[in-house]
Design a protein around this motif. Sequence first.
Motif, PDB file in Angstrom:
ATOM      1  N   UNK A  22       0.789  -1.227   0.000  1.00  0.00           N
ATOM      2  CA  UNK A  22       0.000   0.000   0.000  1.00  0.00           C
ATOM      3  C   UNK A  22       0.829   1.290   0.000  1.00  0.00           C
ATOM      4  N   UNK A  23       2.118   1.206   0.370  1.00  0.00           N
ATOM      5  CA  UNK A  23       2.891   2.435   0.481  1.00  0.00           C
ATOM      6  C   UNK A  23       4.140   2.472  -0.395  1.00  0.00           C
ATOM      7  N   UNK A  24       4.715   1.319  -0.727  1.00  0.00           N
ATOM      8  CA  UNK A  24       5.955   1.301  -1.497  1.00  0.00           C
ATOM      9  C   UNK A  24       5.736   0.814  -2.920  1.00  0.00           C
ATOM     10  N   UNK A  25       4.913  -0.187  -3.073  1.00  0.00           N
ATOM     11  CA  UNK A  25       4.667  -0.774  -4.396  1.00  0.00           C
ATOM     12  C   UNK A  25       4.199   0.298  -5.385  1.00  0.00           C
ATOM     13  N   UNK A  26       4.779   0.333  -6.596  1.00  0.00           N
ATOM     14  CA  UNK A  26       4.364   1.329  -7.589  1.00  0.00           C
ATOM     15  C   UNK A  26       2.893   1.179  -7.970  1.00  0.00           C
ATOM     16  N   UNK A  27       2.297   2.280  -8.348  1.00  0.00           N
ATOM     17  CA  UNK A  27       0.915   2.232  -8.814  1.00  0.00           C
ATOM     18  C   UNK A  27       0.864   1.653 -10.219  1.00  0.00           C
ATOM     19  N   UNK A  28      -0.316   1.204 -10.609  1.00  0.00           N
ATOM     20  CA  UNK A  28      -0.498   0.654 -11.949  1.00  0.00           C
ATOM     21  C   UNK A  28      -0.637   1.770 -12.975  1.00  0.00           C
ATOM     22  N   UNK A  29      -0.022   1.551 -14.132  1.00  0.00           N
ATOM     23  CA  UNK A  29      -0.134   2.514 -15.217  1.00  0.00           C
ATOM     24  C   UNK A  29      -1.554   2.518 -15.782  1.00  0.00           C
ATOM     25  N   UNK A  30      -2.185   1.351 -15.784  1.00  0.00           N
ATOM     26  CA  UNK A  30      -3.580   1.245 -16.218  1.00  0.00           C
ATOM     27  C   UNK A  30      -4.478   1.547 -15.018  1.00  0.00           C
ATOM     28  N   UNK A  31      -5.384   2.491 -15.190  1.00  0.00           N
ATOM     29  CA  UNK A  31      -6.280   2.866 -14.100  1.00  0.00           C
ATOM     30  C   UNK A  31      -7.661   3.196 -14.657  1.00  0.00           C
ATOM     31  N   UNK A  32      -8.515   3.715 -13.816  1.00  0.00           N
ATOM     32  CA  UNK A  32      -9.891   4.009 -14.235  1.00  0.00           C
ATOM     33  C   UNK A  32      -9.934   5.009 -15.376  1.00  0.00           C
ATOM     34  N   UNK A  33      -9.042   5.989 -15.353  1.00  0.00           N
ATOM     35  CA  UNK A  33      -9.077   7.060 -16.359  1.00  0.00           C
ATOM     36  C   UNK A  33      -8.696   6.589 -17.759  1.00  0.00           C
ATOM     37  N   UNK A  34      -7.920   5.491 -17.849  1.00  0.00           N
ATOM     38  CA  UNK A  34      -7.486   5.026 -19.181  1.00  0.00           C
ATOM     39  C   UNK A  34      -7.856   3.569 -19.437  1.00  0.00           C
ATOM     40  N   UNK A  45       1.423   7.396 -24.599  1.00  0.00           N
ATOM     41  CA  UNK A  45       1.089   8.653 -23.920  1.00  0.00           C
ATOM     42  C   UNK A  45       1.961   8.865 -22.685  1.00  0.00           C
ATOM     43  N   UNK A  46       2.240   7.767 -21.994  1.00  0.00           N
ATOM     44  CA  UNK A  46       3.078   7.849 -20.795  1.00  0.00           C
ATOM     45  C   UNK A  46       4.482   8.318 -21.151  1.00  0.00           C
ATOM     46  N   UNK A  47       5.073   7.724 -22.180  1.00  0.00           N
ATOM     47  CA  UNK A  47       6.428   8.112 -22.584  1.00  0.00           C
ATOM     48  C   UNK A  47       6.471   9.566 -23.041  1.00  0.00           C
ATOM     49  N   UNK A 200      23.805   8.084 -10.596  1.00  0.00           N
ATOM     50  CA  UNK A 200      23.148   8.903  -9.583  1.00  0.00           C
ATOM     51  C   UNK A 200      21.803   9.383 -10.145  1.00  0.00           C
ATOM     52  N   UNK A 201      21.035   8.442 -10.688  1.00  0.00           N
ATOM     53  CA  UNK A 201      19.792   8.784 -11.370  1.00  0.00           C
ATOM     54  C   UNK A 201      18.743   9.346 -10.416  1.00  0.00           C
ATOM     55  N   UNK A 202      18.000  10.301 -10.922  1.00  0.00           N
ATOM     56  CA  UNK A 202      16.786  10.741 -10.245  1.00  0.00           C
ATOM     57  C   UNK A 202      15.632   9.947 -10.851  1.00  0.00           C
ATOM     58  N   UNK A 203      14.877   9.263 -10.022  1.00  0.00           N
ATOM     59  CA  UNK A 203      13.762   8.459 -10.522  1.00  0.00           C
ATOM     60  C   UNK A 203      12.550   9.370 -10.699  1.00  0.00           C
ATOM     61  N   UNK A 204      12.190   9.604 -11.952  1.00  0.00           N
ATOM     62  CA  UNK A 204      11.051  10.471 -12.240  1.00  0.00           C
ATOM     63  C   UNK A 204       9.728   9.747 -12.043  1.00  0.00           C
ATOM     64  N   UNK A 205       9.721   8.450 -12.379  1.00  0.00           N
ATOM     65  CA  UNK A 205       8.457   7.722 -12.292  1.00  0.00           C
ATOM     66  C   UNK A 205       8.714   6.215 -12.375  1.00  0.00           C
ATOM     67  N   UNK A 206       7.938   5.454 -11.629  1.00  0.00           N
ATOM     68  CA  UNK A 206       7.921   3.995 -11.753  1.00  0.00           C
ATOM     69  C   UNK A 206       6.486   3.525 -11.597  1.00  0.00           C
ATOM     70  N   UNK A 207       6.015   2.786 -12.583  1.00  0.00           N
ATOM     71  CA  UNK A 207       4.656   2.258 -12.530  1.00  0.00           C
ATOM     72  C   UNK A 207       4.630   0.831 -13.068  1.00  0.00           C
ATOM     73  N   UNK A 208       3.629   0.088 -12.626  1.00  0.00           N
ATOM     74  CA  UNK A 208       3.445  -1.272 -13.111  1.00  0.00           C
ATOM     75  C   UNK A 208       2.557  -1.272 -14.342  1.00  0.00           C
ATOM     76  N   UNK A 209       2.962  -2.074 -15.318  1.00  0.00           N
ATOM     77  CA  UNK A 209       2.131  -2.307 -16.500  1.00  0.00           C
ATOM     78  C   UNK A 209       2.068  -3.815 -16.666  1.00  0.00           C
ATOM     79  N   UNK A 210       0.983  -4.412 -16.189  1.00  0.00           N
ATOM     80  CA  UNK A 210       0.920  -5.867 -16.171  1.00  0.00           C
ATOM     81  C   UNK A 210       1.991  -6.399 -15.231  1.00  0.00           C
ATOM     82  N   UNK A 211       2.862  -7.263 -15.759  1.00  0.00           N
ATOM     83  CA  UNK A 211       3.952  -7.835 -14.962  1.00  0.00           C
ATOM     84  C   UNK A 211       5.242  -7.034 -15.091  1.00  0.00           C
TER      85      UNK A 211
END
Length: 221
Positions: A22-34, A45-47, A200-211
């Motif tokens: 609930x707090x660390x796992x990335x959110x899913x890229x697929x959601x209600x809006x898409x 669109x994400x890229x 020394x990367x800055x992580x802009x985004x991480x999301x799950x897309x399927x597996x």
Amino acid sequence: MDKFLHRFFLIFPTLRILHHIFFIRPRNLVNISNFFIKGDKILSNHYKSFIKQDSNKSSTLSLDIGCGLNPSNPFEASKVIGVDLFDDINREIKKCYLGYEPLPYESDSIDYVSAFDLIEHIQRIDFKDGEMKTPFIYLMNEIWRVLKKDGLFLSFTPIVPFQGAYQDPTHVNLITYGTFRNYFSDHKFKIASEYGVKTNFKILDEKLYGQHLVSILNKSN
């Protein structure tokens, strides 16, 4: 606070799992809006949302590593090149033994690097000519080297605990959603430098897309 959580989760291990979910796992890229949009369009669109707004698109260069016969161009650069285990002059693909040989490009020369279903095929530790090698770390260092300042690295790779991370017999690098953050980012563990990590990367985004974990990393300094 981190030490407190560590001790707390040692006493209540089940709560560690819930904390991750609930707090660390990335959110899913697929959601209600898409939800009703095709998967390829969702990814596209994400890229596009990370394309550098101040860049001159007429002169941007994108490198697709492990590209196969057709290098991908997720950030719509004006020119796309690739590396794989063969040369193809017509498609501007260069041969490179990824993880063992330097990427055949100058430092600070590339705007975007992409890796689709590649990272999981790169060995973590190998012994060559009696010497221990760390191909995964070496490749990440090379990606950092060739990227320009503010350049982007896109990784699309299956992660643990999903079956896609394990089932292919050529998958030798098990990735979790903490791998990039804890070992290759600007918040990496101190021991990462002792392993030879130079990124020394800055992580802009991480999301799950399927597996798959879709990671967007920025070379911010």
